[in-house]
Structures are given as C-alpha cells and as structure tokens.
Design a protein around this motif. Structure first.
Motif, short mmCIF file in Angstrom:
data_model
loop_
_atom_site.label_atom_id
_atom_site.label_comp_id
_atom_site.label_asym_id
_atom_site.label_seq_id
_atom_site.Cartn_x
_atom_site.Cartn_y
_atom_site.Cartn_z
N SER A 190 0.76 -1.11 -0.03
CA SER A 190 -0.09 -0.02 -0.03
C SER A 190 0.98 1.33 -0.08
O SER A 190 1.87 1.14 0.48
CB SER A 190 -0.95 0.03 1.27
OG SER A 190 -1.75 -1.26 1.40
N ARG A 236 -10.11 -0.21 -4.54
CA ARG A 236 -8.76 -0.31 -3.59
C ARG A 236 -8.42 1.02 -3.44
O ARG A 236 -7.20 1.42 -2.85
CB ARG A 236 -7.59 -1.06 -4.26
CG ARG A 236 -7.86 -2.35 -4.06
CD ARG A 236 -6.80 -3.58 -4.90
NE ARG A 236 -6.89 -3.27 -6.24
CZ ARG A 236 -7.82 -3.70 -7.36
NH1 ARG A 236 -8.58 -4.48 -6.95
NH2 ARG A 236 -7.67 -3.16 -8.44
N HIS A 240 -4.92 7.24 -1.73
CA HIS A 240 -4.41 5.91 -1.16
C HIS A 240 -4.64 4.75 -1.79
O HIS A 240 -5.86 4.35 -2.41
CB HIS A 240 -4.79 5.95 0.40
CG HIS A 240 -4.66 7.17 1.01
ND1 HIS A 240 -3.65 7.55 1.62
CD2 HIS A 240 -5.87 8.36 1.48
CE1 HIS A 240 -3.84 8.88 2.48
NE2 HIS A 240 -5.12 8.95 2.22
N THR A 296 -4.56 0.73 -1.56
CA THR A 296 -4.54 -0.23 -0.64
C THR A 296 -4.39 -1.56 -1.45
O THR A 296 -5.09 -2.11 -2.12
CB THR A 296 -5.71 -0.25 0.40
OG1 THR A 296 -5.93 0.85 1.05
CG2 THR A 296 -5.62 -1.34 1.15
#
Lengths: 113, 110
Positions: B18, B61, B74, B76
């Motif tokens: 991540s 994600r 972000h 992930t």
C-alpha cells in the motif's frame, strides 16, 4: 451511453497542412471541452462550449486553432498551417450543465512531420 | 494562476504494498478537485470528485482525501492492473477550465 467519441484516433500530417478533428460528446451533455496533452504532461485546457456558445478560450489557442460546435452537439477542432510543435494528443471531454465532472474521450494523436 | 503539483512523479510498488500519491494545489477558490486514471495512449478515466476539506471517497482499492492544500490518493493492496498514470486536477469557482498536474506513473509489480 456510448461515451465520448473522437475521430480520427490517429493523424499524421506534413508541416503546413490543415487538419480537422471531430468530437461527439455523451448524448445530452451540454458542455464540451478541448484539451491538448503532450508526452509526460497533464492535459492542458484549450476551450469550452456550452451548447453552441464558445465561452472560454485559453491563451494556448493561437490564431491557427479554431473550434466550432454549430448545432450544440458534435464539435470540430481545426489546426491551420500545422507546425511540429502541434504534435500532441488532442482530448475532448463533456459534462452536464450543473455537474462538474468532465468525461474524456480516447483522444486524437496528431503527428506533424 | 491555478497550480497542481503531484508527487512522486513515478512509483514502483510490489503487489499488495500500500502507498499514497500526493497532490498539492493552489487555486483561487476551489470548486472541485478531481482524480483521473490514464492508461498509455488513452483518455483520462474519471475516478473521484472532492469538494471540501475533510471529504473522502472510496472505490475498490482507492481512497481519495482532501485538505485545504492537498489531496491524497491512497492505494490499498494494489494489483498489477492498477498500473497507470494517476492525474490530479482542480477547477476554480466561476470557471469551467480544469488545471491538471503532470501525474504520478504507478507501476505495480506481481
């Protein structure tokens, strides 16, 4: 909903020739935008139409560039007397009035030899 | 004049690792901040619109957040299919023009 379409997808021309690109926006989208993207850069705004009216133009849009949207549906972008510096991806986007998100087409890749 | 700065310019991740992409902006009255994904030779694909500081949006994600000066995307547990250039853009109040950054080129290695 078929998305924004652009034609042609690729265009190779010689310096000094005129070229014209077409954009068909998502149906019922009132706003239409043209951007130019060179390699390794983000798209740069060129101009925008609300229905038939051209309401914003960038300083990037020199006298050799002209855009039209005669019936408030499809749009054309013409470049006269092309120069090697005009080589780029020309992107079209559309949106609803009152909505901020612009949806992009696949682009027209122009190469000026 | 509106400005958008994205960092890093390129990011290489292992699958499942991540990370976050940064977008710093200056604009005279933010109307909206946009994230797009762009694959090579294709037009940008819309991901998110954020309007005010503190706002967050998620899709699979990806999660986008917004402060008064920055936005973060972000990612992930990324997969190889997340490999693309991610573009951040801003729109000022009263204008339709959208100003883009140069993007972050993400590569996710299996």
């Amino acid at each position: 909903d078929t998305g924004v379409s652009q034609d042609p997808r690729h265009k190779i021309t010689k310096r000094g020739q005129n070229v014209t690109f077409r954009c068909d926006p998502i149906s019922e989208h009132n706003r239409l935008y043209w951007y130019r993207q060179t390699l390794g850069q983000g798209p740069e705004f060129l101009t925008y139409f609300q229905n038939e009216a051209q309401l914003e133009k960038s300083r990037l849009l020199s006298d050799r560039f002209s855009a039209e949207r005669p019936k408030g549906s499809f749009s054309t972008l013409e470049i006269q007397r092309t120069e090697q510096g005009d080589s780029a991806m020309y992107l079209c986007a559309s949106s609803y009035i009152g909505a901020d998100t612009q949806y992009f087409g696949p682009g027209t890749r122009l190469t000026v030899l | 004049e509106d400005q958008v700065t994205q960092s890093p310019e390129a990011l290489r991740l292992q699958e499942g690792e991540s990370s976050s992409l940064n977008c710093s902006y200056t604009v005279s009255g933010l109307r909206g901040l946009f994230w797009y994904r762009q694959d090579p030779g294709k037009g940008p694909e819309f991901l998110f619109t954020l309007y005010s500081a503190g706002e967050e949006k998620e899709k699979e994600r990806l999660k986008a957040t917004l402060t008064k000066k920055e936005s973060f995307l972000h990612i992930t547990a990324p997969k190889p299919e997340d490999s693309a250039t991610y573009l951040c853009a801003v729109q000022a109040e009263g204008y339709q023009k959208v100003t883009f950054g140069i993007g972050t080129k993400l590569q996710v290695i299996p």
